[in-house]
Design an enzyme around this catalytic site. Structure first.
Site, mmCIF file in Angstrom:
data_model
loop_
_atom_site.group_PDB
_atom_site.id
_atom_site.type_symbol
_atom_site.label_atom_id
_atom_site.label_comp_id
_atom_site.label_asym_id
_atom_site.label_seq_id
_atom_site.Cartn_x
_atom_site.Cartn_y
_atom_site.Cartn_z
ATOM 1 N N ARG A 48 0.818 -1.085 0.024
ATOM 2 C CA ARG A 48 0.473 -0.106 -0.110
ATOM 3 C C ARG A 48 0.682 1.300 0.000
ATOM 4 N NH1 ARG A 48 -1.467 2.734 3.992
ATOM 5 N NH2 ARG A 48 -1.881 0.651 5.089
ATOM 6 N N TYR A 102 -15.825 11.384 -18.640
ATOM 7 C CA TYR A 102 -15.960 9.493 -18.662
ATOM 8 C C TYR A 102 -17.204 9.821 -16.952
ATOM 9 C CZ TYR A 102 -15.700 5.084 -16.663
ATOM 10 O OH TYR A 102 -15.579 3.825 -16.526
ATOM 11 N N ASP A 174 -7.471 12.513 -18.589
ATOM 12 C CA ASP A 174 -7.667 11.569 -18.235
ATOM 13 C C ASP A 174 -6.753 11.088 -19.686
ATOM 14 O OD1 ASP A 174 -9.041 8.968 -18.814
ATOM 15 O OD2 ASP A 174 -10.734 9.342 -17.518
ATOM 16 N N LYS A 199 -7.607 -0.710 -19.988
ATOM 17 C CA LYS A 199 -8.347 0.039 -21.533
ATOM 18 C C LYS A 199 -6.911 -0.528 -22.482
ATOM 19 C CE LYS A 199 -12.350 1.294 -19.438
ATOM 20 N NZ LYS A 199 -12.368 2.323 -18.876
HETATM 21 C C1 PLP Z 1 -12.597 3.166 -17.722
HETATM 22 C C2 PLP Z 1 -12.559 4.996 -17.865
HETATM 23 C C3 PLP Z 1 -12.101 4.931 -16.980
HETATM 24 C C4 PLP Z 1 -11.955 4.109 -15.073
HETATM 25 O O1 PLP Z 1 -11.635 2.892 -15.335
HETATM 26 P P1 PLP Z 1 -11.457 2.397 -14.220
HETATM 27 O O2 PLP Z 1 -10.865 1.026 -14.376
HETATM 28 O O3 PLP Z 1 -12.782 1.561 -14.962
HETATM 29 O O4 PLP Z 1 -12.180 2.369 -13.015
HETATM 30 C C5 PLP Z 1 -12.006 6.542 -16.367
HETATM 31 N N1 PLP Z 1 -11.555 7.155 -17.456
HETATM 32 C C6 PLP Z 1 -12.321 7.143 -18.686
HETATM 33 C C7 PLP Z 1 -12.118 7.590 -20.074
HETATM 34 C C8 PLP Z 1 -12.816 4.897 -19.114
HETATM 35 O O5 PLP Z 1 -13.087 5.014 -20.312
#
Ligand code: PLP
Length: 391
Positions: A48, A102, A174, A199
């Site tokens: 952690r 998101y 992001d 992703k």
């Molecule tokens: C899926 C996604 C997230 C969140 O990610 P997790 O791994 O599901 O917590 C954040 N931003 C974007 C653009 C996403 O596609």
């Protein structure tokens, strides 16, 4: 070897390997210890604290890919995002947030930020003026996401960074939709880059993880709260992520080539009203995308002709899976109005341009012709030819 001089695929394959000092194996060993010696050591290690050997080394790979000084790996994209926002925003602070972010991030703000007395404002649109007019005396951060989901709109990163510098604000992006292969926001002056590693970084639809990279100074601020919030990733999954990332460069480049070809195919198809893909010359932000992206990525969306039932279309596909999430090696499609944007009111969706006929397409690595043939047969099966002629 200096990391700066290494090419994309060399970074993907080698940077951030956990050294196997004992047996000199070809790949990183997994260190699963949750307990490490504390006497006479430079670093007191604990899962952690985000500093087990596998976590520490893999974060160097993600940082190198984004031209960042340092990084951290999290248990999910949302763990990385929530930890980062809470690291820089305190009670009484304000953040300017791009609309169309998101859904999970939006929920975090709307469901919890009032409790922490952190203020936020969503922009009306994605032009720099839309951000500028929302900056107020207590604003600390600008938060963006480009290309946006699901309409693939593009925000000018350089303009955002220069606005933020002028006003003394921190910028966070992001970068999930683009991946580090297609877009490196730090090169345009953005401070903090976030990824849902679930992703493209993972890429095989089998792990959930997140990452943040930035300057060492900002990473220290993030680490300070991260160790208390506790969103670290298990070392086994860290190792799986490393394995996945070795092919990140070749995967995403292939996906992008497929996407370009498919966007052109869909663009001229009589059953498709419009294709939202920044690589198309008709895309309103095509020139901006060209300036700040290396290629145009592998995500797109398109609108089916009104005579087509979108669910019927998705169910008629044989190869492409109608499924949630994105960025795997397999091609997937979904209907945002039924999934990612189902919680918005119909009116909100209409205002954002998200109709029932909008399909989001995450293009995979399959053979292009097979993808085209699959879409072709599905459209042919569900298309009402008469109504196409009449319209
Ligand atoms: C899926 C996604 C997230 C969140 O990610 P997790 O791994 O599901 O917590 C954040 N931003 C974007 C653009 C996403 O596609």
């Amino acid at each position: 070897m200096k990391k700066k001089n290494l090419g994309l695929n060399t970074i993907c394959t080698h940077v951030g390997e956990t050294p196997d000092e004992q047996f000199k194996g070809a790949i990183s060993p997994i260190y699963l210890s949750s307990s490490y010696e504390y006497m006479d050591v430079d670093v007191k290690r604990y899962p952690r604290y985000f500093n087990t050997p596998n976590q520490e080394y893999l974060s160097k790979k993600i940082a190198a890919l984004e031209n960042a000084e340092a990084g951290m790996i999290f248990g999910s994209g949302m763990a990385a995002i929530s930890t980062t926002l809470l690291a820089f925003l305190k009670s009484g602070d304000h953040v300017v947030v791009q609309k169309d972010i998101y859904g999970g991030t939006r929920n975090l703000l709307e469901e919890h930020f009032n409790n922490y007395r952190i203020e936020y404002s969503f922009t009306d649109d994605l032009n720099i003026e839309d951000f500028e007019k929302l900056v107020q005396h207590n604003t600390k951060m600008i938060y963006i996401e480009t290309p946006s989901n699901p309409l693939l709109k593009i925000v000018d990163m350089e303009a955002i960074a220069s606005l933020a510098k002028e006003r003394g604000l921190i910028t966070a992006i992001d970068n999930t939709f683009a991946s580090p292969v297609i877009q490196n926001p730090i090169d345009f002056g953005i401070d903090i880059v976030l990824h849902s590693a679930t992703k493209y970084l993972g890429g095989h639809s089998d792990i959930c993880a997140g990452a943040v990279v930035s300057s060492q100074e900002h990473m220290d601020t993030i680490w300070n709260i991260a160790k208390n919030l506790g969103g670290s990733l298990s070392d086994f999954t860290v190792w799986m992520l490393e394995r996945s990332m070795k092919t990140l460069g070749i995967r995403v480049k292939r996906q992008q080539r497929n996407a370009r070809r498919l966007s052109e195919y869909l663009d001229v198809h009589e059953a498709i009203k419009v294709v939202h893909y920044p690589g198309l010359r008709s895309h309103p932000n095509h020139e901006l995308a060209k300036k700040q992206m290396k290629g145009y990525g592998a995500m797109m969306s398109f609108e089916l002709h009104d005579s087509i039932n979108p669910q019927e279309f998705l169910n008629t596909l044989q190869l492409i899976k109608p499924s949630m999430s994105l960025a795997g090696v397999e091609s997937t499609m979904l209907q945002p109005s039924e999934t990612s944007h189902a919680l918005l009111s119909e009116q909100d969706r209409a205002e954002q341009g998200i109709g029932d006929n909008l399909i989001r397409f995450s293009v995979g690595i399959e053979s292009r012709n097979d993808l085209i043939m699959d879409i072709d047969q599905a459209l042919a099966a569900v298309m009402n030819t008469e109504s196409l002629v009449n319209n």
